[in-house]
Design a protein around this motif. Structure first.
Motif, PDB file in Angstrom:
ATOM      1  N   ALA A 117      88.574 -10.290-107.399  1.00  0.00           N
ATOM      2  CA  ALA A 117      88.407 -11.530-108.453  1.00  0.00           C
ATOM      3  C   ALA A 117      87.203 -11.854-108.826  1.00  0.00           C
ATOM      4  O   ALA A 117      87.085 -12.492-109.831  1.00  0.00           O
ATOM      5  CB  ALA A 117      89.244 -12.665-107.765  1.00  0.00           C
ATOM      6  N   TRP A 171      86.466  -5.597-102.064  1.00  0.00           N
ATOM      7  CA  TRP A 171      85.990  -6.724-101.182  1.00  0.00           C
ATOM      8  C   TRP A 171      86.413  -7.875-101.828  1.00  0.00           C
ATOM      9  O   TRP A 171      87.384  -8.606-101.602  1.00  0.00           O
ATOM     10  CB  TRP A 171      84.444  -6.708-101.267  1.00  0.00           C
ATOM     11  N   LEU A 172      85.891  -8.200-103.085  1.00  0.00           N
ATOM     12  CA  LEU A 172      86.323  -9.641-103.734  1.00  0.00           C
ATOM     13  C   LEU A 172      86.578  -9.278-105.174  1.00  0.00           C
ATOM     14  O   LEU A 172      85.710  -9.534-106.233  1.00  0.00           O
ATOM     15  CB  LEU A 172      85.110 -10.637-103.672  1.00  0.00           C
ATOM     16  N   GLY A 188      83.673 -17.497 -95.464  1.00  0.00           N
ATOM     17  CA  GLY A 188      82.662 -16.838 -95.914  1.00  0.00           C
ATOM     18  C   GLY A 188      82.500 -15.366 -96.411  1.00  0.00           C
ATOM     19  O   GLY A 188      81.602 -14.935 -97.172  1.00  0.00           O
ATOM     20  N   MET A 189      83.355 -14.777 -95.738  1.00  0.00           N
ATOM     21  CA  MET A 189      83.567 -13.306 -95.820  1.00  0.00           C
ATOM     22  C   MET A 189      84.457 -13.000 -97.062  1.00  0.00           C
ATOM     23  O   MET A 189      84.317 -12.286 -98.194  1.00  0.00           O
ATOM     24  CB  MET A 189      83.841 -12.520 -94.791  1.00  0.00           C
ATOM     25  N   PHE A 190      85.611 -13.886 -96.940  1.00  0.00           N
ATOM     26  CA  PHE A 190      86.706 -13.594 -98.060  1.00  0.00           C
ATOM     27  C   PHE A 190      87.119 -14.847 -98.631  1.00  0.00           C
ATOM     28  O   PHE A 190      88.189 -15.487 -98.033  1.00  0.00           O
ATOM     29  CB  PHE A 190      87.902 -12.847 -97.444  1.00  0.00           C
ATOM     30  N   PRO A 191      86.450 -15.526 -99.689  1.00  0.00           N
ATOM     31  CA  PRO A 191      86.687 -16.796-100.135  1.00  0.00           C
ATOM     32  C   PRO A 191      87.929 -16.856-100.932  1.00  0.00           C
ATOM     33  O   PRO A 191      88.661 -17.803-100.924  1.00  0.00           O
ATOM     34  CB  PRO A 191      85.647 -17.179-101.000  1.00  0.00           C
ATOM     35  N   THR A 192      88.477 -15.678-101.376  1.00  0.00           N
ATOM     36  CA  THR A 192      89.719 -15.430-102.080  1.00  0.00           C
ATOM     37  C   THR A 192      91.002 -16.043-101.369  1.00  0.00           C
ATOM     38  O   THR A 192      92.006 -16.170-101.903  1.00  0.00           O
ATOM     39  CB  THR A 192      89.629 -14.144-102.762  1.00  0.00           C
ATOM     40  N   PHE A 196      73.919 -10.931 -99.845  1.00  0.00           N
ATOM     41  CA  PHE A 196      74.210 -11.015 -98.766  1.00  0.00           C
ATOM     42  C   PHE A 196      73.446 -10.490 -97.671  1.00  0.00           C
ATOM     43  O   PHE A 196      72.945 -11.106 -96.820  1.00  0.00           O
ATOM     44  CB  PHE A 196      75.767 -10.413 -98.533  1.00  0.00           C
TER      45      PHE A 196
END
Lengths: 463, 478
Positions: free
Chosen positions: B63, B60-61, A451-455, B130
């Motif tokens: 991608a 953080w993300l 949930g925090m880092f789906p990657t 979030f």
């Protein structure tokens, strides 16, 4: 190829284990070890190390997407066995644990075929190899009438869908003169096939829709999931269902669009019907197990977005969805096995009795609802994103309908949370050990981590 | 660094609080954490001109085109300060109240604080979403577990309303994400630079605004609010009404108006009329209420409606007023709730019909409450006056007729507020109040502090306007 060979061999090994020993812990440990071997063999295969090659004349085509899905499915089965393995060995008279594991391995072999088929024949074989063990597992608790009924129902309905699938394949073969799905490529398609080809495709669509319990082909699901022993419901609702979606995606990968057939009209109807049936009916359930059965139909409605969108986001999304949904559902069914009364009242006051069970179940339920910071959020995130990427503002109505159903799903998931935390009661529990607690916490941590880092899941995919 | 600390400190403090079983330990620990957070928020004001201290950018993300990007400008500083002041005030005010499982209660409170802080500083749409939800979940558990008899149903209504809204917002965020240029991004900057067609603006505007309107709450989406406020335990109600409703206003200013300028102007009239109807309607209902908490709840709807109207009038004066009033409304409403809680804890009733003559028994509480009540009416010299004055000014510039209708609510506010004061504190001593004594020292202490704040900003509001003026200018120009 590794996955198919190793899982089939592991199934045979499990059968012989059943002859040699009756000790439950040994059987479970052998199953775990065999699963680990299968998992590793598949990972090696993905990166081209130690991969066994058998010429299949193009009937199977091993691509990274399929192999990676195998890894996820095997890993999920591994987690499932860790947490519910001891319950598997207790089903029925408690003497057939090894055979049950053997059947699970055989169905895994079917999954491995489904993720890599390139010929309609292999699609048929894969679905059958995956399904037949499940008919048996559903009826595993043979002194229980409900289990028997479920098994028979599943088998009869499954046979019908098999017939439909075969009919569809025959029509397509008649139209095209070949089984390869490459032959479905747009260049090879023209109107000369007439009505046979699209008709065949519709029949195949119906058959797979049956397997993933998409409405209006979902009628078997509640009874079968409710009647089957809980552990096998958990396995069927997660890993098997996800495999069905991979079969879907492989078949309709970019090709159906250009076939002159407007899937994009049929699919939204199926999606909405599935969401409607699953969510609305789940609201009225009094048994948590049956509620989970309907909820699995509802979740299938969301997963169908991946088939609808058919783009990179959708492919990544179905992987995340598989993991998120499997982890949460396996966790909830494991908890269900420990609660004596699985009606909603049976959960009243669970938080006072065992804050660990209640806490982890809450995480799983939040994940299924799609609350941020749980894996389920990113599962839904990817599905909606893929649909919007595919359709732009022309699908606004569809995604809005979908999120409204997601909000309805909060209604029944949160009823369990309300029962556990805010209502008074004294639920009776079966005993469980430290290892079980540890596994539950592990599943909850995985849920939150994704949930925090789906990657972290997808990085492996591209690695 | 400061915005990150504002999120992290209550988050970790809250998680630790789950482990505390002792009543005293949980209370002192959470108060300590809240005070530390307050110190950090104050240092944010102190370092106001130091851009490095006020923003932080972490991967953080990548991608997905999203990063952990938090940033504080004047408006964020103001609202984080309100959050940081609000929690210690609440913790002191409820210090003597007893809660089952105190560790969990205070953990939930601190986690809510972390979520609220996140909402007020997030500069990335996904991150914003979030935190938007994360503030909701602990509040849901708090309001469902501690409170009145119908709390479960009332809180669930609140949850479903908000959840539907936020999911619609999520779709809106996705659409904007695909409109951003190059590698798609969730950053607020790229949202500000979007060139949306008029049609797109008209559609996406509503996806966002419904979420914000539910949170405010704007008439006719307000029906969750009185029930939720009434049923939740007062400590939680304070968080909901003093701080959490500001999320909707903040988000409208930060994420809606600058991104959809045309749609904002186009729908402004409709929304302002809705807001004014809501103000009149809520004020009229407040007059007829018998439950003290419901009076404050409806009063809150009326006040928020005015702020919403002033936002959509899009005048600089009005926006200055909104900024000031977001803070001041929080302070005043906290004071009202604290009095309500003090009365309920001591006498076991909130019904106006069962109370009376309390001023004879609790003179100091009476004085404090009268000051709060006057601030609620926005009398000059109290802090609400300047905010409401500026907002009405903005509304007048927008449309005189609407402003006149809105002005009627000032009279109505005076009616129900003074009516409440009279029924509770004056008149014959009721049976319930015969044995009443003055409120505890901690309650009076915290109320005096609020009174000081009320008078200070009532007489000298300049620092607040100075703090937020740049934000107002920057966002209105967009």
């Amino acid at each position: 190829m590794n996955a198919i060979i190793f899982s089939a061999v592991a199934g045979v090994v499990m059968m012989f284990t059943g002859i040699i020993t009756q000790q439950k812990s040994t059987i479970r440990n052998v199953a775990l070890a065999a699963l680990l071997v299968v998992l590793l063999a598949n990972i090696f295969d993905t990166y081209g190390i130690f991969s066994i090659y058998i010429p299949t004349h193009g009937m199977l085509n091993f691509q990274k997407f399929g192999l990676y899905f195998n890894t996820l499915a095997f890993a999920a089965t591994f987690l499932f066995t860790l947490i519910s393995g001891s319950d598997v060995t207790l089903i029925g008279n408690g003497r057939h644990g090894a055979e049950f594991f053997a059947l699970i391995f055989f169905s895994l072999a079917g999954i491995a075929i489904l993720t890599s088929y390139n010929s309609l024949l292999m699609l048929f074989l894969g679905i059958e190899i995956m399904s037949i063990p499940l008919y048996i597992l559903t009826g595993a608790d043979k002194r229980n009438l409900k289990s028997n009924e479920a098994s028979l129902k599943y088998f009869l309905m499954g046979s019908f869908s098999t017939g439909i699938l075969l009919m569809g394949i025959a029509l397509m073969y008649g139209a095209r003169g070949g089984f390869e799905i490459d032959a479905l490529k747009p260049s090879a398609v023209s109107n000369e096939y007439g009505i046979l080809d699209p008709l065949g495709l519709v029949l195949v669509f119906i058959a797979i829709a049956f397997k993933v319990s998409a409405a209006p082909f979902h009628f078997w699901t509640p009874d079968v999931y409710d009647g089957a022993p809980g552990v096998f419901t958990s396995y069927m609702a997660t890993i098997i269902k996800a495999a069905g979606f991979i079969a879907f995606i492989r078949l309709f990968d970019n090709k159906a669009v250009e076939m002159g057939m407007s899937w994009k009209i049929i699919l939204p109807v199926v999606i909405i019907a599935t969401l409607l049936v699953g969510n609305i009916t789940a609201v009225f359930q009094q048994s948590v197990k049956r509620m989970m059965a309907y909820s699995s139909i509802a979740q299938a409605g969301f997963m169908l977005f991946a088939v609808f969108a058919e783009n990179d986001v959708a492919k990544e999304g179905i992987l995340i969805y598989t993991v998120a949904y499997s982890v949460a559902t396996i966790g909830i069914f494991a908890v269900l096995e420990k609660v004596k009364d699985i009606s909603l009242e049976g959960f009243n006051g669970l938080a006072q009795k065992s804050s660990l069970l209640a806490g982890t179940t809450t995480v799983f339920l939040l994940s299924l609802t799609g609350i941020p910071l749980t894996a389920g959020f990113f599962a839904k995130y990817y599905m909606l994103l893929s649909a919007i990427k595919y359709g732009g503002s022309s699908v606004t109505w569809l995604v809005i309908v979908a999120v409204i159903f997601a909000a309805i799903s909060a209604f029944y998931y949160f009823r369990v949370i309300q029962a556990m935390y805010f209502k008074k009661g004294n639920p009776e529990l079966h005993s469980f050990n430290k290892g079980f607690c540890f596994m539950l916490v592990l599943l909850a941590v995985v849920t939150i981590l994704i949930g925090m880092f789906p990657t972290i899941i997808l990085n492996w995919f591209y690695f | 660094m400061i915005p990150l600390l504002l999120i992290i400190v209550p988050l970790i403090g809250g998680l630790i609080s789950f482990l505390l079983k002792e009543d005293k330990a949980a209370k002192s620990w959470s108060l300590l954490i809240a005070l530390v957070t307050l110190a950090i928020a104050l240092s944010g004001i102190y370092f106001f001109n130091n851009a490095d201290a006020l923003s932080i950018h972490l991967p953080w993300l990548p991608a997905l085109g999203s990063s952990f990007d938090v940033h504080m400008d004047g408006m964020s500083s103001m609202l984080t300060l309100l959050t940081a002041i609000g929690f210690p005030v609440i913790f002191v005010a409820i210090y003597k109240n007893s809660y089952t499982k105190p560790g969990n209660f205070f953990a939930g409170m601190l986690l809510t604080q972390a979520g609220l802080m996140g909402v007020f500083v997030a500069a990335d749409a996904l991150l914003f979403y979030f935190f938007w939800e994360l503030a909701l979940i602990p509040a849901y558990f708090l309001a469902s577990n501690w409170g009145g008899e119908k709390r479960i149903a009332a809180t669930f209504k609140f949850f479903v309303y908000t959840f539907v809204g936020s999911l619609l917002m999520l779709i809106g965020i996705f659409y904007l994400y695909f409109q951003t240029s190059g590698n798609h991004s969730f950053a607020i900057e790229s949202f500000y630079h979007l060139h949306l067609s008029t049609h797109q603006q008209y559609v996406f505007f509503w996806l966002f605004f419904i979420a914000f309107a539910i949170k405010m709450p704007l008439f006719p989406l307000h029906t969750w609010q009185p029930d939720a406020y009434e049923q939740a335990t007062t400590g939680v109600t304070m968080v909901l009404s003093a701080i959490m409703v500001k999320m909707g206003l903040y988000a409208t200013i930060r994420w809606l108006v600058p991104v959809f300028p045309e749609a904002t102007t186009h729908f402004a009239n409709f929304i302002i009329i809705l807001a004014v109807i809501g103000m009149l309607y809520a004020s009229l209902i407040a007059i007829r209420q018998d439950d003290f908490k419901r009076v404050i709840a409806y009063s809150s709807i009326a006040h928020i409606g005015l702020m919403c109207a002033a936002i959509f009038a899009q005048k600089e004066v009005g926006w200055n007023g909104v900024m000031v009033q977001m803070f001041n409304h929080g302070i005043v409403v906290l004071g009202l709730w604290i009095v309500a809680d003090a009365i309920e804890q001591q006498l076991g009733t909130r019904k106006l019909s069962e109370l009376g003559g309390l001023a004879q028994k609790a003179p100091e509480l009476a004085i404090l409450f009268v000051i709060m009540a006057l601030a609620n009416i926005a009398l000059p010299l109290t802090n609400s006056f300047i905010g409401e004055f500026l907002m009405f000014n903005g509304l007048f510039q927008y449309n005189m007729v609407i402003a006149i209708f809105a002005l009627i609510t000032i009279i109505l506010t005076a009616v129900y507020t003074l009516n409440t004061v009279q029924k509770i504190f004056y008149g014959e001593v009721a049976i319930q109040t015969t044995h009443a004594v003055d409120a505890g020292l901690h309650v009076r202490f915290i109320l005096w502090i609020l009174v000081v704040v009320i008078f200070f900003f009532g007489i000298y509001p300049e620092p607040m306007i100075h703090l937020t003026n740049d934000t107002v200018k920057a966002l209105l120009v967009q």
